[in-house]
Write an enzyme that holds these catalytic residues in place. Structure first.
Site, PDB file in Angstrom:
ATOM      1  N   ARG A  62       0.830  -1.213   0.000  1.00  0.00           N
ATOM      2  CA  ARG A  62       0.000   0.000   0.000  1.00  0.00           C
ATOM      3  C   ARG A  62       0.865   1.264   0.000  1.00  0.00           C
ATOM      4  O   ARG A  62       0.551   2.243  -0.685  1.00  0.00           O
ATOM      5  CB  ARG A  62      -0.924  -0.014   1.221  1.00  0.00           C
ATOM      6  CG  ARG A  62      -1.885   1.156   1.211  1.00  0.00           C
ATOM      7  CD  ARG A  62      -3.005   0.997   2.216  1.00  0.00           C
ATOM      8  NE  ARG A  62      -4.093   1.905   1.855  1.00  0.00           N
ATOM      9  CZ  ARG A  62      -4.633   2.791   2.678  1.00  0.00           C
ATOM     10  NH1 ARG A  62      -4.205   2.869   3.936  1.00  0.00           N
ATOM     11  NH2 ARG A  62      -5.592   3.579   2.266  1.00  0.00           N
ATOM     12  N   HIS A  66       0.723   4.488  -2.559  1.00  0.00           N
ATOM     13  CA  HIS A  66       0.514   5.850  -2.061  1.00  0.00           C
ATOM     14  C   HIS A  66       1.711   6.756  -2.331  1.00  0.00           C
ATOM     15  O   HIS A  66       1.562   7.967  -2.437  1.00  0.00           O
ATOM     16  CB  HIS A  66       0.183   5.818  -0.562  1.00  0.00           C
ATOM     17  CG  HIS A  66      -1.219   5.374  -0.291  1.00  0.00           C
ATOM     18  ND1 HIS A  66      -1.859   5.588   0.897  1.00  0.00           N
ATOM     19  CD2 HIS A  66      -2.123   4.740  -1.090  1.00  0.00           C
ATOM     20  CE1 HIS A  66      -3.093   5.097   0.834  1.00  0.00           C
ATOM     21  NE2 HIS A  66      -3.272   4.574  -0.353  1.00  0.00           N
ATOM     22  N   GLY A  72       4.758  11.052  -8.108  1.00  0.00           N
ATOM     23  CA  GLY A  72       5.509   9.935  -8.668  1.00  0.00           C
ATOM     24  C   GLY A  72       6.223   9.104  -7.612  1.00  0.00           C
ATOM     25  O   GLY A  72       6.189   9.418  -6.418  1.00  0.00           O
ATOM     26  N   ASP A  74       8.824   8.534  -5.710  1.00  0.00           N
ATOM     27  CA  ASP A  74      10.018   9.294  -5.324  1.00  0.00           C
ATOM     28  C   ASP A  74      10.247   9.274  -3.817  1.00  0.00           C
ATOM     29  O   ASP A  74      11.002  10.090  -3.284  1.00  0.00           O
ATOM     30  CB  ASP A  74       9.884  10.756  -5.795  1.00  0.00           C
ATOM     31  CG  ASP A  74       8.686  11.446  -5.137  1.00  0.00           C
ATOM     32  OD1 ASP A  74       7.910  10.765  -4.418  1.00  0.00           O
ATOM     33  OD2 ASP A  74       8.519  12.659  -5.332  1.00  0.00           O
ATOM     34  N   ASN A  94      -3.537   8.409   4.306  1.00  0.00           N
ATOM     35  CA  ASN A  94      -2.377   7.821   4.979  1.00  0.00           C
ATOM     36  C   ASN A  94      -2.532   7.804   6.496  1.00  0.00           C
ATOM     37  O   ASN A  94      -1.937   6.959   7.165  1.00  0.00           O
ATOM     38  CB  ASN A  94      -1.104   8.605   4.622  1.00  0.00           C
ATOM     39  CG  ASN A  94      -0.753   8.470   3.148  1.00  0.00           C
ATOM     40  OD1 ASN A  94      -0.917   7.396   2.567  1.00  0.00           O
ATOM     41  ND2 ASN A  94      -0.285   9.546   2.540  1.00  0.00           N
ATOM     42  N   HIS A 194      -5.990  -5.691  -3.082  1.00  0.00           N
ATOM     43  CA  HIS A 194      -6.904  -5.855  -1.949  1.00  0.00           C
ATOM     44  C   HIS A 194      -7.254  -7.323  -1.706  1.00  0.00           C
ATOM     45  O   HIS A 194      -8.218  -7.625  -1.024  1.00  0.00           O
ATOM     46  CB  HIS A 194      -8.171  -5.014  -2.163  1.00  0.00           C
ATOM     47  CG  HIS A 194      -7.929  -3.534  -2.023  1.00  0.00           C
ATOM     48  ND1 HIS A 194      -8.914  -2.586  -2.181  1.00  0.00           N
ATOM     49  CD2 HIS A 194      -6.803  -2.838  -1.717  1.00  0.00           C
ATOM     50  CE1 HIS A 194      -8.414  -1.371  -1.989  1.00  0.00           C
ATOM     51  NE2 HIS A 194      -7.124  -1.497  -1.729  1.00  0.00           N
ATOM     52  N   THR A 195      -6.486  -8.217  -2.237  1.00  0.00           N
ATOM     53  CA  THR A 195      -6.587  -9.634  -1.885  1.00  0.00           C
ATOM     54  C   THR A 195      -5.835  -9.911  -0.585  1.00  0.00           C
ATOM     55  O   THR A 195      -5.899 -11.008  -0.046  1.00  0.00           O
ATOM     56  CB  THR A 195      -6.049 -10.530  -3.033  1.00  0.00           C
ATOM     57  OG1 THR A 195      -6.256 -11.896  -2.677  1.00  0.00           O
ATOM     58  CG2 THR A 195      -4.560 -10.323  -3.263  1.00  0.00           C
ATOM     59  N   ASP A 239      -9.996  -9.324   1.859  1.00  0.00           N
ATOM     60  CA  ASP A 239     -10.429 -10.574   1.234  1.00  0.00           C
ATOM     61  C   ASP A 239     -10.567 -11.609   2.348  1.00  0.00           C
ATOM     62  O   ASP A 239      -9.599 -12.266   2.726  1.00  0.00           O
ATOM     63  CB  ASP A 239      -9.420 -11.043   0.185  1.00  0.00           C
ATOM     64  CG  ASP A 239      -9.707 -12.466  -0.300  1.00  0.00           C
ATOM     65  OD1 ASP A 239     -10.817 -12.983  -0.034  1.00  0.00           O
ATOM     66  OD2 ASP A 239      -8.814 -13.062  -0.939  1.00  0.00           O
ATOM     67  N   THR A 242      -9.282 -15.570   1.866  1.00  0.00           N
ATOM     68  CA  THR A 242      -7.847 -15.890   2.006  1.00  0.00           C
ATOM     69  C   THR A 242      -7.096 -14.587   2.285  1.00  0.00           C
ATOM     70  O   THR A 242      -6.423 -14.044   1.407  1.00  0.00           O
ATOM     71  CB  THR A 242      -7.298 -16.540   0.712  1.00  0.00           C
ATOM     72  OG1 THR A 242      -7.689 -15.743  -0.408  1.00  0.00           O
ATOM     73  CG2 THR A 242      -7.803 -17.954   0.524  1.00  0.00           C
TER      74      THR A 242
HETATM   75  C1  HEM Z   1      -8.345   1.883  -6.667  1.00  0.00           C
HETATM   76  C2  HEM Z   1      -8.340   2.729  -5.670  1.00  0.00           C
HETATM   77  C3  HEM Z   1      -8.032   2.337  -4.251  1.00  0.00           C
HETATM   78  C4  HEM Z   1      -8.719   2.736  -3.155  1.00  0.00           C
HETATM   79  C5  HEM Z   1      -9.939   3.637  -3.138  1.00  0.00           C
HETATM   80  C6  HEM Z   1      -8.094   2.120  -2.017  1.00  0.00           C
HETATM   81  C7  HEM Z   1      -8.498   2.305  -0.709  1.00  0.00           C
HETATM   82  C8  HEM Z   1      -8.018   1.589   0.365  1.00  0.00           C
HETATM   83  C9  HEM Z   1      -8.538   1.691   1.700  1.00  0.00           C
HETATM   84  C10 HEM Z   1      -9.634   2.643   2.152  1.00  0.00           C
HETATM   85  C11 HEM Z   1      -7.861   0.799   2.466  1.00  0.00           C
HETATM   86  C12 HEM Z   1      -8.070   0.520   3.958  1.00  0.00           C
HETATM   87  C13 HEM Z   1      -7.392   1.598   4.785  1.00  0.00           C
HETATM   88  C14 HEM Z   1      -7.805   1.500   6.234  1.00  0.00           C
HETATM   89  O1  HEM Z   1      -9.006   1.493   6.512  1.00  0.00           O
HETATM   90  O2  HEM Z   1      -6.899   1.442   7.098  1.00  0.00           O
HETATM   91  C15 HEM Z   1      -6.918   0.131   1.615  1.00  0.00           C
HETATM   92  C16 HEM Z   1      -6.047  -0.842   2.034  1.00  0.00           C
HETATM   93  C17 HEM Z   1      -5.081  -1.406   1.217  1.00  0.00           C
HETATM   94  N1  HEM Z   1      -4.791  -1.039  -0.078  1.00  0.00           N
HETATM   95 FE1  HEM Z   1      -5.930   0.125  -1.260  1.00  0.00          FE
HETATM   96  N2  HEM Z   1      -7.041   1.357  -2.444  1.00  0.00           N
HETATM   97  C18 HEM Z   1      -6.960   1.456  -3.795  1.00  0.00           C
HETATM   98  C19 HEM Z   1      -5.992   0.881  -4.600  1.00  0.00           C
HETATM   99  C20 HEM Z   1      -4.910   0.159  -4.136  1.00  0.00           C
HETATM  100  C21 HEM Z   1      -3.768  -0.219  -4.923  1.00  0.00           C
HETATM  101  C22 HEM Z   1      -3.568   0.160  -6.390  1.00  0.00           C
HETATM  102  C23 HEM Z   1      -2.946  -0.919  -4.107  1.00  0.00           C
HETATM  103  C24 HEM Z   1      -1.594  -1.533  -4.407  1.00  0.00           C
HETATM  104  C25 HEM Z   1      -1.165  -1.839  -5.616  1.00  0.00           C
HETATM  105  C26 HEM Z   1      -3.592  -1.012  -2.816  1.00  0.00           C
HETATM  106  C27 HEM Z   1      -3.118  -1.708  -1.735  1.00  0.00           C
HETATM  107  C28 HEM Z   1      -3.752  -1.803  -0.516  1.00  0.00           C
HETATM  108  C29 HEM Z   1      -3.386  -2.761   0.524  1.00  0.00           C
HETATM  109  C30 HEM Z   1      -2.340  -3.851   0.399  1.00  0.00           C
HETATM  110  C31 HEM Z   1      -4.200  -2.491   1.620  1.00  0.00           C
HETATM  111  C32 HEM Z   1      -4.167  -3.181   2.998  1.00  0.00           C
HETATM  112  C33 HEM Z   1      -3.154  -2.458   3.866  1.00  0.00           C
HETATM  113  C34 HEM Z   1      -3.007  -3.026   5.265  1.00  0.00           C
HETATM  114  O3  HEM Z   1      -3.453  -4.137   5.551  1.00  0.00           O
HETATM  115  O4  HEM Z   1      -2.419  -2.325   6.114  1.00  0.00           O
HETATM  116  N3  HEM Z   1      -4.771  -0.316  -2.863  1.00  0.00           N
HETATM  117  N4  HEM Z   1      -7.015   0.645   0.347  1.00  0.00           N
END
Ligand code: HEM
Ligand SMILES: *[C@@H]1O[C@H](CO)[C@@H](O)[C@H](O)[C@H]1NC(C)=O
Ligand SMILES: *[C@@H]1O[C@H](CO)[C@@H](O)[C@H](O)[C@H]1NC(C)=O
Length: 320
Positions: A62, A66, A72, A74, A94, A194-195, A239, A242
């Site tokens: 994540r 971000h 970019g 960086d 964040n 998000h898997t 997810d 899993t």
């Molecule tokens: C498409 C738009 C996206 C939105 C709106 C989004 C939004 C979010 C939100 C709201 C969370 C949970 C944050 C929390 O409640 O603490 C999350 C978690 C996460 N996101 Fe996304 N996300 C997006 C795309 C991505 C992308 C492109 C990646 C990586 C390539 C990603 C990787 C992750 C991961 C791995 C988590 C879990 C983090 C953890 O367990 O600490 N997300 N995301």
């Protein structure tokens, strides 16, 4: 006259191509002479961290997203606030997240500095660590183009505007990705991150209380975990089938109306990305190869290269 114009036009196109092709300066072998051990060091630290707690892998993945979406790839995200300059860590998307991702990058950086002082950027460490996270959790691997340099200032405004929130519509998501030169196919594939990992009640409350395109059983489970008000920090797996495995479970959830975030389910809601979601849900190999390709494209978003920026010694602050 026409020939001159044509020549001018071609010259302009060439300049544009060269300017836009700055990412072409990244190469997988960038450290093969200056720091060949960086690959092993990053892998080793990530491997221990993921074994101890699979969430570490999700956290790093994540952070990479971000970072790349704000000025970019960086490492601007990694800069701490200073008394005069707010960093990106306080921005809505964040804030309140786990800080152990940042600690883990510090651990890796310390070891990399010991092996190769002032040589490997924090931005490249993050790109390698994100790739290793995915692979250590059972997902694909790929060669990571390297040679990024580190920003000398953060962009707190960019962090507030450029990262789409969990209540975003499909149009908003597509636009946010397009603004970084990424396609809706990249959006569909990269969302598969998000898997793994977790989201807080704060992030999925709308989904389980307000959406109508949600599996009733899934929504009722979510409501048990996440009260209508309060309990914002209670976390649920993105997810649930899993949670610590980098597979295509995310897409199977979407097809079942069990995406945890409103933004997740937007990818499969009788819209243009439905067919890709169906493909990925049925074909893990197609997802893996598209995900790897899109991660390389994400990593190519406006890197600093050549003599731009710096090689930060401490990922949390600019060199003095
Ligand atoms: C498409 C738009 C996206 C939105 C709106 C989004 C939004 C979010 C939100 C709201 C969370 C949970 C944050 C929390 O409640 O603490 C999350 C978690 C996460 N996101 Fe996304 N996300 C997006 C795309 C991505 C992308 C492109 C990646 C990586 C390539 C990603 C990787 C992750 C991961 C791995 C988590 C879990 C983090 C953890 O367990 O600490 N997300 N995301
Ligand atoms: C292991 O994970 C826990 C959280 O589950 C964390 O507090 C601890 O610092 C980690 N230890 C190592 C060595 O990474
Ligand atoms: C910060 O990000 C915003 C939004 O992408 C952008 O318009 C602005 O130019 C960036 N500022 C700097 C100083 O890079």
């Amino acid at each position: 006259m026409a020939a001159t114009r044509l020549l001018l036009l071609m010259a302009a196109a060439l300049v544009l191509l060269v300017a836009r092709g700055s990412d072409a300066q990244l190469s997988a072998g960038f450290y093969s002479a200056s720091c060949p051990s960086v690959h092993g060091v990053v892998r080793q630290v990530m491997s221990q961290a993921v074994m101890n707690n699979s969430r570490s892998g999700a956290a790093i993945l994540r952070l990479f997203f971000h970072d790349c979406f704000v000025n970019g790839c960086d490492a601007s995200l990694l800069l701490d606030d200073t008394p005069t300059t707010p960093g990106e860590k306080g921005a809505g998307a964040n804030a309140g997240g786990s800080t152990f991702g940042f600690d883990l990058i510090d651990d890796i950086k310390t070891q990399v500095e010991a092996a190769c002082p002032a040589t490997v950027s924090c931005a490249d460490i993050l790109a390698l660590a994100a790739r290793d996270s995915v692979n250590l959790l059972g997902g694909p691997s790929w060669a990571v183009p390297l040679g990024r340099r580190d920003a000398t200032s953060p962009n707190a405004t960019g962090a507030a505007t450029d990262l789409p929130g969990p209540d975003s519509s499909l149009d908003r998501l597509v636009a946010a990705f397009a603004a970084k030169g990424l396609t809706s196919r990249d959006l569909a594939a990269l969302s598969g991150a998000h898997t793994v990992g977790m989201a807080r009640c704060l992030s999925f409350r709308t989904r389980v209380y307000c959406d109508d395109n949600v599996s009733p059983a899934f929504a009722s489970q979510g409501r048990q975990l996440c009260p209508a008000s309060g309990g914002d920090a209670t976390a649920a797996p993105l997810d649930a089938s899993t949670p610590a495995e980098f597979d295509n479970g995310y897409y199977r959830n979407l097809v079942a109306g069990a995406g945890l975030l409103h933004s997740d389910q937007e990818l499969f809601n009788n819209g243009p990305l439905d067919s890709l979601v169906r493909l990925y849900s049925a074909n893990g190999a197609a997802f893996s190869s598209d995900f790897a390709a899109s991660m390389v494209r994400l990593g190519n978003v406006s890197p600093l290269t050549g003599s731009a920026g710096e090689i930060r010694i401490d990922c949390r602050k600019v060199n003095s």
